[in-house]
Write a protein that holds these residues in place. Sequence first.
Motif, PDB file in Angstrom:
ATOM      1  N   MET A  19       0.829  -1.207   0.000  1.00  0.00           N
ATOM      2  CA  MET A  19       0.000   0.000   0.000  1.00  0.00           C
ATOM      3  C   MET A  19       0.862   1.256   0.000  1.00  0.00           C
ATOM      4  SD  MET A  19      -3.376  -0.750   2.198  1.00  0.00           S
ATOM      5  CE  MET A  19      -2.727  -1.933   3.335  1.00  0.00           C
ATOM      6  N   VAL A  20       1.950   1.232   0.753  1.00  0.00           N
ATOM      7  CA  VAL A  20       2.824   2.411   0.782  1.00  0.00           C
ATOM      8  C   VAL A  20       3.492   2.591  -0.586  1.00  0.00           C
ATOM      9  CG1 VAL A  20       4.751   3.511   1.947  1.00  0.00           C
ATOM     10  CG2 VAL A  20       3.180   2.074   3.232  1.00  0.00           C
ATOM     11  N   ALA A  21       3.915   1.471  -1.174  1.00  0.00           N
ATOM     12  CA  ALA A  21       4.552   1.549  -2.495  1.00  0.00           C
ATOM     13  C   ALA A  21       3.571   2.092  -3.528  1.00  0.00           C
ATOM     14  CB  ALA A  21       5.068   0.172  -2.915  1.00  0.00           C
ATOM     15  N   ILE A 245       9.797   2.112  -1.014  1.00  0.00           N
ATOM     16  CA  ILE A 245      10.360   2.781  -2.192  1.00  0.00           C
ATOM     17  C   ILE A 245      11.110   1.763  -3.041  1.00  0.00           C
ATOM     18  CG2 ILE A 245      12.152   4.389  -2.936  1.00  0.00           C
ATOM     19  CD1 ILE A 245      11.309   6.264  -0.716  1.00  0.00           C
ATOM     20  N   ALA A 246      11.869   0.908  -2.360  1.00  0.00           N
ATOM     21  CA  ALA A 246      12.584  -0.130  -3.104  1.00  0.00           C
ATOM     22  C   ALA A 246      11.596  -0.982  -3.896  1.00  0.00           C
ATOM     23  CB  ALA A 246      13.403  -0.994  -2.143  1.00  0.00           C
ATOM     24  N   GLY A 247      10.473  -1.320  -3.271  1.00  0.00           N
ATOM     25  CA  GLY A 247       9.456  -2.120  -3.958  1.00  0.00           C
ATOM     26  C   GLY A 247       8.894  -1.398  -5.159  1.00  0.00           C
ATOM     27  N   MET A 248       8.656  -0.090  -4.970  1.00  0.00           N
ATOM     28  CA  MET A 248       8.096   0.686  -6.067  1.00  0.00           C
ATOM     29  C   MET A 248       9.055   0.726  -7.262  1.00  0.00           C
ATOM     30  SD  MET A 248       7.535   4.762  -6.243  1.00  0.00           S
ATOM     31  CE  MET A 248       9.242   5.059  -5.877  1.00  0.00           C
ATOM     32  N   VAL A 249      10.347   0.941  -6.965  1.00  0.00           N
ATOM     33  CA  VAL A 249      11.330   1.022  -8.049  1.00  0.00           C
ATOM     34  C   VAL A 249      11.407  -0.317  -8.780  1.00  0.00           C
ATOM     35  CG1 VAL A 249      13.761   1.306  -8.594  1.00  0.00           C
ATOM     36  CG2 VAL A 249      12.673   2.808  -6.944  1.00  0.00           C
ATOM     37  N   LEU A 264       5.363  -6.818  -2.462  1.00  0.00           N
ATOM     38  CA  LEU A 264       5.355  -8.195  -1.934  1.00  0.00           C
ATOM     39  C   LEU A 264       6.769  -8.781  -1.986  1.00  0.00           C
ATOM     40  CD1 LEU A 264       2.069  -9.620  -3.494  1.00  0.00           C
ATOM     41  CD2 LEU A 264       2.474  -8.972  -1.122  1.00  0.00           C
ATOM     42  N   PHE A 265       7.468  -8.505  -3.093  1.00  0.00           N
ATOM     43  CA  PHE A 265       8.801  -9.081  -3.254  1.00  0.00           C
ATOM     44  C   PHE A 265       9.761  -8.574  -2.180  1.00  0.00           C
ATOM     45  CE2 PHE A 265      13.091  -9.263  -4.906  1.00  0.00           C
ATOM     46  CZ  PHE A 265      13.164 -10.581  -5.312  1.00  0.00           C
ATOM     47  N   VAL A 266       9.764  -7.249  -1.929  1.00  0.00           N
ATOM     48  CA  VAL A 266      10.704  -6.754  -0.914  1.00  0.00           C
ATOM     49  C   VAL A 266      10.325  -7.242   0.485  1.00  0.00           C
ATOM     50  CG1 VAL A 266      11.638  -4.761  -2.131  1.00  0.00           C
ATOM     51  CG2 VAL A 266       9.551  -4.501  -0.784  1.00  0.00           C
ATOM     52  N   GLY A 267       9.003  -7.428   0.711  1.00  0.00           N
ATOM     53  CA  GLY A 267       8.601  -8.010   1.990  1.00  0.00           C
ATOM     54  C   GLY A 267       9.225  -9.390   2.181  1.00  0.00           C
ATOM     55  N   ILE A 268       9.111 -10.217   1.142  1.00  0.00           N
ATOM     56  CA  ILE A 268       9.677 -11.566   1.210  1.00  0.00           C
ATOM     57  C   ILE A 268      11.203 -11.491   1.326  1.00  0.00           C
ATOM     58  CG2 ILE A 268       9.983 -13.700  -0.110  1.00  0.00           C
ATOM     59  CD1 ILE A 268       7.187 -13.078  -1.330  1.00  0.00           C
ATOM     60  N   LEU A 269      11.799 -10.591   0.501  1.00  0.00           N
ATOM     61  CA  LEU A 269      13.260 -10.456   0.531  1.00  0.00           C
ATOM     62  C   LEU A 269      13.734 -10.060   1.923  1.00  0.00           C
ATOM     63  CD1 LEU A 269      15.875 -10.398  -1.203  1.00  0.00           C
ATOM     64  CD2 LEU A 269      15.469  -7.963  -1.542  1.00  0.00           C
ATOM     65  N   THR A 299      13.496   1.546 -15.497  1.00  0.00           N
ATOM     66  CA  THR A 299      12.045   1.474 -15.585  1.00  0.00           C
ATOM     67  C   THR A 299      11.473   0.315 -14.773  1.00  0.00           C
ATOM     68  OG1 THR A 299      12.352   0.239 -17.612  1.00  0.00           O
ATOM     69  CG2 THR A 299      11.836   2.561 -17.831  1.00  0.00           C
ATOM     70  N   GLY A 300      12.337  -0.448 -14.093  1.00  0.00           N
ATOM     71  CA  GLY A 300      11.833  -1.539 -13.272  1.00  0.00           C
ATOM     72  C   GLY A 300      11.217  -2.636 -14.125  1.00  0.00           C
TER      73      GLY A 300
END
Lengths: 312, 263, 298
Positions: A19-21, A245-249, A264-269, A299-300
Amino acid sequence: MLLLQQLINGLMLGGLYVMVAVAFTLIIGMLNFLNFTIPALFMFAAMMMWATMTGNLPFGNDFLLSAFGEHHIWIAGVVVSIVSICIVSLIIERFTYRYMKAKYGDATEHALPLVSSLGFLIIFEHLVISQWGSDPLQIESPFGDATFTIGSLIFSIPQIISLALSLGIVFLLSHIIRRTKLGRALRSIAERPDTATLMGVDVLRIVPVVYVITGLLCAISGILFTINYTSIDAYIGDTVATVAIAGMVLGGLGNVWGAVVGGLFVGILEVFSIYIVGADFVKVPIWGLLLLILVLKPTGLFGHSAIGKGKF
Amino acid sequence: MAGNVLAVTGLHKSFGGLKVIDEVSFDVARGSRTALIGPNGAGKTTIFNLLTGVYPVDAGSVVLAGSDITDIPSKDRVVHGMSRSFQNIRLMPHLSTVENVMLGQHARAHSLGQLLFPLGLVARNRWRAEAEAALAEAGLDSYPGEVVANLPYGVQKRIEVVRAMISRPQLLLLDEPAAGLNDVETRQLQALLEQVSAIGVTILVVEHDMHFVRNLCDHVVVLNFGRKIFEGSPEEVHRSPVVLEAYLGTDEPGSGEGAAGAA
Amino acid sequence: MSGYVEAQLIILCLSVIYAYAIFLPAASGQLNLGAAGFITLGAYASGWLNNADGLGLPMGVGMVLAMLFVGAIGFAISLPILRTRGVYMVLATFAFAEVVSGIAINMEFLGGAAGMPVDAHAPVEIVVAVAVAVVLFCFYFMSTRLGLALRSIHDDENVALLFGVDVRTARVVAFTVGGMLAGLGGAVYGHHYNYVEAQTFNVLLSIYILLYVLLGGTQTAWGPLVGAVFFTVIPEIFRHVAIEMGSDWLADSRFIFFGMFIVLMMVVRPEGVVTRTMQDRCAGFLSGRRGRARRAAE
């Protein structure tokens, strides 16, 4: 099995980052600036939740307690958080976007909104510190240790609900953006801010809506964080937002579903990094990944190449 | 020295399937004052951007004073003797007049010593003196230290010319220099360009104002829809039915005025 | 000099050094939100070079080598980072700082999360001398043709390019030299406090430094000096006045006013405290007589 459990924990944490991302990505996609009030809003919502539930509001504690009762005081917390964040979002919109827009043409060409948003971050953190101090604050979860197990895997019910809620909200949001009149206005601002007005979009009325939407995302995320992790402090927004922010990028700036996948990915990471290399080392994989993406593929995963290229 | 300063041969440019410049060739004679005219959207500014390397060309060649500059990067073209002004003034708004002019000297500062010489701290140095002298020659010595953003439009236009000239170009490109100027400012600008031409610098100008073109230029290249449709002296252009048709044949109100100016 | 004033002076000097480090890239229009990363590198490198269980070099040599080391790192990362633009560059520099901090915390030979004691002490005189040298250097640097090129890039990089400015190289130089200055600032920090702890160089530090620069103004070399002085001294004075008035709450809430001030600044004076026009007016005021005399002579 232990790894699977970590995966589940990571998804739960990721749900909050999502949600923050999404909040970050919306503002960058629509208004082309990195909004540092997002961590402040997240933290402020969490703090209002805590203050309401523990009777620490500056005023109105007794009234809320008698109106909602001891068992449902968490509902009062949700209401207080959401209402206060909506008000605060509108105030912030005035000072980070509207005045600059009116006075200096295209605000996104300058660093102004970025700097003002940093100013707001400082204001809110220190407001909270001067009121409640900078030490960690605890609440008692209104739902206790509600869990269920499948085999040896433990699922926390509030966490499951919050993950579902967060994905549901993002789904609703993306529906709004794609299918409704409001969404069309939003997309036209995102694509051609200078000509949106000509096409009959009232930019000055739509931009506050964007702020309130992002504020609500932060508020809900902050509330869920407080309920699930029961310990917060004045800097919790920074901690959560930097990872978001990392997730968004990773997902690509301006792309809502990219932010979902990235969050979700950065949460798991994060959970796996803590599990494998320890909490102290957790910054390196997350930020190293971010740095690599920014340099190699800015561009991620799903981003649009035109976004974020403007000055700041 | 006779001959051509600029030789453009078979220039092509497309933006995403849209042909903007199609097989354009023309020469600019040394010492001449050539104009590039045409209705709106004819590709005049695009040609300038191709000449200065803002966009890469799709095909064709650009030869400046004997050296092929078609594929060299923008920043190296000024060394070959090409300098320009812009359609919308693009002076550095936060620099003073003299500093803007000193930017024009940049390509002539080759050594590290010249790059690291404290221009702003030493009150008298040859760079600053040269820039101030150039401004004085153009009649702009009343505001050397002022930030350009605060100066009148016509003055800014002339500062752009001084900045371009101080790089010592053989060919000066001017993109709509007279646009937005009143009569007095236009005359001042024209006087400055006469000075420039008198010292042997070739001028290539894109301009809408036919009156200005006839007063200043001795050769005109006419473009329409990215193609060269005519080339000759201002009088020949004036009489050419092809040119007249190009201007009247479009529905753009702006080009109607252009036709009135040409007629 | 009382202990309190000295302590504040040190903080001021460090802020000034940091601010100029971020000012150099900002003057060419590049936002660097990674000051903390360079400071961390400089502080640890200089400390380790000087420490007995490191290389045991003299403090001055260690500081210079640390500066060169940070410059080399800055140069290496500037090549990829300067390919990014706008928001991406803000994020990339920010990510760089976090990676540095994460690595520093995990280096056992640098004391890990507990931090690293530093042997040699840099007294207040050295700190002040370094800060003054940095300020003078930056004034010199911005007055050169290279400085002029950087300011031109800030205003309009495409035009700068057409006048022969090698935009990429100029940016790499600004970023690298800025990194060196931040590294120097970190080295001075470590030697003055004799202790380095990666957690002190956090995101907030980077944010504050960037704010000093943007609020001070990026158009002239005065900007970061004014920004850093203004925003380290004013909150302290505010705190004192509040304590005199007997209000601890007001004293503790000075950063709230600081934040409000930032927001209001962006409304009323978005180009920073010191703008080019203002500098000219001040200079004209101070040298009024001389200016008139010269004009009369001409």
